[in-house]
Motif scaffolding. Structure first.
Motif, PDB file in Angstrom:
ATOM      1  N   TRP A 116       2.111  38.276 -44.984  1.00 56.61           N
ATOM      2  CA  TRP A 116       0.816  38.952 -45.105  1.00 56.61           C
ATOM      3  C   TRP A 116      -0.361  38.006 -44.859  1.00 56.61           C
ATOM      4  CZ3 TRP A 116       0.093  44.132 -45.578  1.00 56.61           C
ATOM      5  CH2 TRP A 116      -1.191  44.579 -45.896  1.00 56.61           C
ATOM      6  N   ARG A 117      -0.263  36.782 -45.376  1.00 49.79           N
ATOM      7  CA  ARG A 117      -1.361  35.816 -45.250  1.00 49.79           C
ATOM      8  C   ARG A 117      -1.120  34.774 -44.147  1.00 49.79           C
ATOM      9  NH1 ARG A 117      -4.925  36.062 -49.488  1.00 49.79           N
ATOM     10  NH2 ARG A 117      -4.270  37.268 -51.310  1.00 49.79           N
ATOM     11  N   SER A 118      -0.086  34.995 -43.346  1.00 49.43           N
ATOM     12  CA  SER A 118       0.255  33.994 -42.332  1.00 49.43           C
ATOM     13  C   SER A 118      -0.526  34.154 -41.042  1.00 49.43           C
ATOM     14  CB  SER A 118       1.756  34.075 -42.008  1.00 49.43           C
ATOM     15  OG  SER A 118       2.536  33.768 -43.150  1.00 49.43           O
ATOM     16  N   TRP A 119      -1.094  35.314 -40.823  1.00 48.79           N
ATOM     17  CA  TRP A 119      -1.744  35.584 -39.546  1.00 48.79           C
ATOM     18  C   TRP A 119      -3.087  34.876 -39.457  1.00 48.79           C
ATOM     19  CZ3 TRP A 119       1.503  37.600 -36.233  1.00 48.79           C
ATOM     20  CH2 TRP A 119       2.575  38.337 -36.731  1.00 48.79           C
ATOM     21  N   PRO A 120      -3.400  34.304 -38.297  1.00 45.11           N
ATOM     22  CA  PRO A 120      -4.698  33.620 -38.147  1.00 45.11           C
ATOM     23  C   PRO A 120      -5.841  34.613 -38.240  1.00 45.11           C
ATOM     24  CG  PRO A 120      -3.581  33.811 -36.026  1.00 45.11           C
ATOM     25  CD  PRO A 120      -2.597  34.252 -37.074  1.00 45.11           C
ATOM     26  N   HIS A 121      -6.986  34.130 -38.683  1.00 43.96           N
ATOM     27  CA  HIS A 121      -8.164  34.989 -38.793  1.00 43.96           C
ATOM     28  C   HIS A 121      -9.400  34.133 -38.618  1.00 43.96           C
ATOM     29  CE1 HIS A 121      -9.197  33.552 -42.887  1.00 43.96           C
ATOM     30  NE2 HIS A 121      -7.891  33.424 -43.010  1.00 43.96           N
ATOM     31  N   GLY A 122     -10.519  34.791 -38.445  1.00 49.55           N
ATOM     32  CA  GLY A 122     -11.780  34.069 -38.339  1.00 49.55           C
ATOM     33  C   GLY A 122     -12.384  34.196 -36.964  1.00 49.55           C
ATOM     34  N   ALA A 123     -13.237  33.222 -36.627  1.00 51.49           N
ATOM     35  CA  ALA A 123     -14.022  33.298 -35.402  1.00 51.49           C
ATOM     36  C   ALA A 123     -13.167  33.283 -34.149  1.00 51.49           C
ATOM     37  CB  ALA A 123     -15.023  32.143 -35.354  1.00 51.49           C
ATOM     38  N   ALA A 160      -1.632  37.042 -30.815  1.00 53.70           N
ATOM     39  CA  ALA A 160      -2.314  36.396 -31.932  1.00 53.70           C
ATOM     40  C   ALA A 160      -1.715  35.040 -32.250  1.00 53.70           C
ATOM     41  CB  ALA A 160      -2.255  37.300 -33.170  1.00 53.70           C
ATOM     42  N   VAL A 161      -0.413  34.908 -32.010  1.00 55.55           N
ATOM     43  CA  VAL A 161       0.287  33.666 -32.324  1.00 55.55           C
ATOM     44  C   VAL A 161       0.126  32.618 -31.224  1.00 55.55           C
ATOM     45  CG1 VAL A 161       2.571  32.654 -32.662  1.00 55.55           C
ATOM     46  CG2 VAL A 161       1.975  34.780 -33.833  1.00 55.55           C
ATOM     47  N   LEU A 162       0.358  33.027 -29.975  1.00 54.24           N
ATOM     48  CA  LEU A 162       0.438  32.067 -28.881  1.00 54.24           C
ATOM     49  C   LEU A 162      -0.879  31.346 -28.620  1.00 54.24           C
ATOM     50  CD1 LEU A 162       2.744  33.908 -26.324  1.00 54.24           C
ATOM     51  CD2 LEU A 162       3.331  32.138 -27.984  1.00 54.24           C
ATOM     52  N   HIS A 163      -1.989  31.939 -29.043  1.00 50.97           N
ATOM     53  CA  HIS A 163      -3.287  31.273 -28.910  1.00 50.97           C
ATOM     54  C   HIS A 163      -3.308  29.955 -29.685  1.00 50.97           C
ATOM     55  CE1 HIS A 163      -7.577  30.892 -28.283  1.00 50.97           C
ATOM     56  NE2 HIS A 163      -7.779  30.814 -29.586  1.00 50.97           N
ATOM     57  N   HIS A 164      -2.439  29.817 -30.693  1.00 49.60           N
ATOM     58  CA  HIS A 164      -2.427  28.638 -31.555  1.00 49.60           C
ATOM     59  C   HIS A 164      -1.230  27.716 -31.275  1.00 49.60           C
ATOM     60  CE1 HIS A 164      -5.668  30.300 -34.059  1.00 49.60           C
ATOM     61  NE2 HIS A 164      -5.072  31.454 -33.871  1.00 49.60           N
ATOM     62  N   ILE A 165      -0.518  27.972 -30.166  1.00 45.48           N
ATOM     63  CA  ILE A 165       0.648  27.169 -29.805  1.00 45.48           C
ATOM     64  C   ILE A 165       0.295  26.298 -28.597  1.00 45.48           C
ATOM     65  CG2 ILE A 165       3.067  27.227 -29.111  1.00 45.48           C
ATOM     66  CD1 ILE A 165       2.598  28.339 -31.894  1.00 45.48           C
ATOM     67  N   PRO A 166       0.635  25.006 -28.611  1.00 42.23           N
ATOM     68  CA  PRO A 166       0.387  24.165 -27.434  1.00 42.23           C
ATOM     69  C   PRO A 166       1.046  24.759 -26.193  1.00 42.23           C
ATOM     70  CG  PRO A 166       1.064  22.822 -29.304  1.00 42.23           C
ATOM     71  CD  PRO A 166       1.262  24.247 -29.713  1.00 42.23           C
ATOM     72  N   PRO A 167       0.383  24.686 -25.029  1.00 41.77           N
ATOM     73  CA  PRO A 167       0.924  25.316 -23.817  1.00 41.77           C
ATOM     74  C   PRO A 167       2.359  24.927 -23.495  1.00 41.77           C
ATOM     75  CG  PRO A 167      -1.342  24.622 -23.444  1.00 41.77           C
ATOM     76  CD  PRO A 167      -0.951  24.088 -24.787  1.00 41.77           C
ATOM     77  N   HIS A 168       2.721  23.659 -23.702  1.00 36.02           N
ATOM     78  CA  HIS A 168       4.064  23.225 -23.325  1.00 36.02           C
ATOM     79  C   HIS A 168       5.129  23.727 -24.292  1.00 36.02           C
ATOM     80  CE1 HIS A 168       2.873  20.218 -26.317  1.00 36.02           C
ATOM     81  NE2 HIS A 168       4.154  19.913 -26.461  1.00 36.02           N
ATOM     82  N   ARG A 169       4.720  24.379 -25.392  1.00 31.30           N
ATOM     83  CA  ARG A 169       5.668  24.918 -26.355  1.00 31.30           C
ATOM     84  C   ARG A 169       5.638  26.441 -26.417  1.00 31.30           C
ATOM     85  NH1 ARG A 169       9.648  21.453 -27.438  1.00 31.30           N
ATOM     86  NH2 ARG A 169       8.885  19.417 -28.120  1.00 31.30           N
ATOM     87  N   ARG A 214       4.332  28.376 -38.741  1.00 27.64           N
ATOM     88  CA  ARG A 214       4.145  29.452 -39.717  1.00 27.64           C
ATOM     89  C   ARG A 214       3.771  30.760 -39.019  1.00 27.64           C
ATOM     90  NH1 ARG A 214      -0.296  29.715 -44.684  1.00 27.64           N
ATOM     91  NH2 ARG A 214       0.523  31.624 -45.629  1.00 27.64           N
ATOM     92  N   VAL A 215       2.857  30.680 -38.051  1.00 26.85           N
ATOM     93  CA  VAL A 215       2.485  31.904 -37.343  1.00 26.85           C
ATOM     94  C   VAL A 215       3.607  32.361 -36.406  1.00 26.85           C
ATOM     95  CG1 VAL A 215       0.000  31.534 -37.518  1.00 26.85           C
ATOM     96  CG2 VAL A 215       1.241  30.596 -35.551  1.00 26.85           C
ATOM     97  N   THR A 216       4.404  31.419 -35.893  1.00 26.50           N
ATOM     98  CA  THR A 216       5.552  31.803 -35.069  1.00 26.50           C
ATOM     99  C   THR A 216       6.571  32.571 -35.900  1.00 26.50           C
ATOM    100  OG1 THR A 216       5.261  29.884 -33.620  1.00 26.50           O
ATOM    101  CG2 THR A 216       7.415  30.940 -33.610  1.00 26.50           C
ATOM    102  N   LEU A 217       6.823  32.116 -37.128  1.00 24.87           N
ATOM    103  CA  LEU A 217       7.718  32.833 -38.033  1.00 24.87           C
ATOM    104  C   LEU A 217       7.172  34.220 -38.345  1.00 24.87           C
ATOM    105  CD1 LEU A 217      10.173  32.980 -39.893  1.00 24.87           C
ATOM    106  CD2 LEU A 217       8.806  31.861 -41.673  1.00 24.87           C
ATOM    107  N   GLY A 237      -9.846  44.432 -36.635  1.00 27.20           N
ATOM    108  CA  GLY A 237      -9.426  43.037 -36.519  1.00 27.20           C
ATOM    109  C   GLY A 237      -7.921  42.957 -36.363  1.00 27.20           C
ATOM    110  N   PRO A 238      -7.424  41.989 -35.581  1.00 27.50           N
ATOM    111  CA  PRO A 238      -5.981  41.897 -35.329  1.00 27.50           C
ATOM    112  C   PRO A 238      -5.149  41.633 -36.573  1.00 27.50           C
ATOM    113  CG  PRO A 238      -7.144  39.989 -34.440  1.00 27.50           C
ATOM    114  CD  PRO A 238      -8.190  40.972 -34.849  1.00 27.50           C
ATOM    115  N   ARG A 239      -5.680  40.829 -37.496  1.00 28.93           N
ATOM    116  CA  ARG A 239      -4.897  40.519 -38.697  1.00 28.93           C
ATOM    117  C   ARG A 239      -4.646  41.770 -39.524  1.00 28.93           C
ATOM    118  NH1 ARG A 239      -6.411  36.505 -43.771  1.00 28.93           N
ATOM    119  NH2 ARG A 239      -4.280  35.834 -44.196  1.00 28.93           N
ATOM    120  N   ALA A 240      -5.686  42.554 -39.739  1.00 26.89           N
ATOM    121  CA  ALA A 240      -5.531  43.790 -40.506  1.00 26.89           C
ATOM    122  C   ALA A 240      -4.652  44.787 -39.761  1.00 26.89           C
ATOM    123  CB  ALA A 240      -6.900  44.398 -40.797  1.00 26.89           C
TER     124      ALA A 240
END
Length: 400
Positions: A186-193, A127-136, A14-17, A78-81
């Motif tokens: 709009w709501r697909s971007w990761p957010h939080g700590a 912002a996206v790649l932080h949530h992707i496994p390294p091998h992908r 979802r974040v990759t899209l 913040g990156p999302r905004a």
């Protein structure tokens, strides 16, 4: 009474899209859709040819400003905004160009579209790649920057069809499509700590002090120089230099766009298999040969191959450079973001400089061969810088 905090897991695809949509809007539409629109602006007497060229340069200037401002903006809101805001700004800038009120009006909005593109280039992928496994991450970054290729492909196919409905309708259509993509993600971007932690400065200057990173900045900037002849002069070279006309020249631009559409995914997949460092060196070698082909005059087949290959690496080099930064700075998101901002800025500076410099040389000598030769030499220089850095490390017995 107890309060529970619900943490929603981030869907990698979802974040990759969302990253794909950000690059499509901020770079694919906001920058490359202008290429086929430029002659239409002149033909419709919206602007003189010289003014239209300066409006194209306004986007490059805005892109540089966006690359510099991205990290301070992300820290402030913040990156999302920041990402959502810049996608919204790019959509508004495209729609605003439907009204040629004045040169200043158009210049401001072309600059704004470049600003949005620069911010999105720095922030969206990290912002996206932080949530992707390294091998992908190679494949994921390829999908993200395929958005740039989709915009280039659209500039050679869809945009010319839209122009038949009029320039105003074309700009409004691009703005409306960008707005729809913005709303969809709009709501697909990761957010939080996790995002807040990734914005902490930590020791960002350390990223700039690494010899390997400094070499990468130089290589990436030289790659930008190597791409300029095809990006600016390919159609004109075929149309006027080879006396084959604008229609045939546009056909080569379509090939360039098709290459750009598949290039990032293929480059990312290759990097997942052999590593980003090796993939980057191979890219410089193949690009140098492909950029040189028009200068060698090897005929239509060679020119078609050159158009597709250089088109593939125009966005395809981006996931390789970003992935290389992740290799050099593993598990350090703050430094990765700082390094990627520097790399993007160096790319933007030399791209703009080369565009103006090559335009000057062409205006003075009218030699297409010189332009393609200079582009190829810049890529050979990028490969040499990487080889020299590797030799230095090997002689010191340092693992790369």
């Amino acid at each position: 009474m107890s309060i529970s905090l619900e943490v929603h897991p981030v869907s990698p695809w979802r974040v990759t899209l969302a990253g794909f949509c950000a690059s499509l809007v901020g770079i694919g539409f906001a920058r490359f859709a202008y290429t086929p629109l430029l002659p239409a602006l002149v033909s419709a007497h919206w602007f003189a040819a010289s003014s239209a060229a300066y409006l194209g340069a306004a986007n490059l200037a805005g892109y540089l400003a966006g690359a510099v401002a991205a990290r301070p903006l992300a820290r402030a809101v913040g990156p999302r905004a920041a990402i959502n805001g810049m996608m919204l700004l790019a959509s508004l800038a495209l729609a605003a160009c439907a009204w040629p009120l004045s040169f200043a009006w158009f210049f401001v909005w072309r600059f704004a579209s470049g600003l949005a593109g620069g911010v999105l280039m720095v922030l969206a992928a990290t912002a996206v790649l932080h949530h992707i496994p390294p091998h992908r991450r190679g494949l994921a970054s390829g999908v993200i920057f395929m958005g740039v290729g989709a915009g280039i492909a659209a500039s050679g196919t869809v945009v010319p069809l839209l122009i038949r409905q009029g320039l105003a309708a074309t700009w409004l259509g691009l703005g409306g499509l960008s707005l729809a993509l913005t709303a969809m993600t709009w709501r697909s971007w990761p957010h939080g700590a996790a995002q807040a932690a990734s914005l902490a400065d930590g020791a960002p200057d350390a990223a700039g002090q690494s010899t390997a990173l400094r070499a990468l900045y130089v290589e990436y900037a030289l790659n930008a120089v190597g791409l300029v002849p095809h990006m600016l002069f390919l159609v004109d070279f075929v149309a006027r230099g080879l006396h084959q006309g604008v229609q045939v020249g546009s056909g080569y631009w379509v090939l360039f766009g098709l290459g750009a559409l598949i290039g990032p995914v293929l480059a990312g997949h290759l990097a997942d298999r052999i590593g980003f460092g090796r993939a980057l060196r191979l890219a410089f070698l193949v690009e140098a040969a492909a950029v040189a082909l028009p200068a060698l005059g090897q005929g239509a087949s060679a020119l078609m191959l050159s158009s597709v290959v250089v088109g593939a690496f125009t966005p395809g080099i981006v996931p390789l450079a970003l992935g290389r930064i992740h290799e050099l700075l593993p598990h350090r998101p703050a430094q990765q973001r700082a390094a990627w901002s520097r790399a993007t800025t160096s790319f933007a500076v030399l791209q703009a400089t080369a565009a103006y410099g090559m335009s000057y040389l062409f205006g003075r000598d009218g030699s297409y061969t010189l332009l393609f030769t200079l582009g190829s030499l810049a890529l050979v220089a990028a490969l040499a810088v990487d080889a020299a850095r590797g030799w230095r490390y090997r002689t010191k017995g340092i693992a790369q």
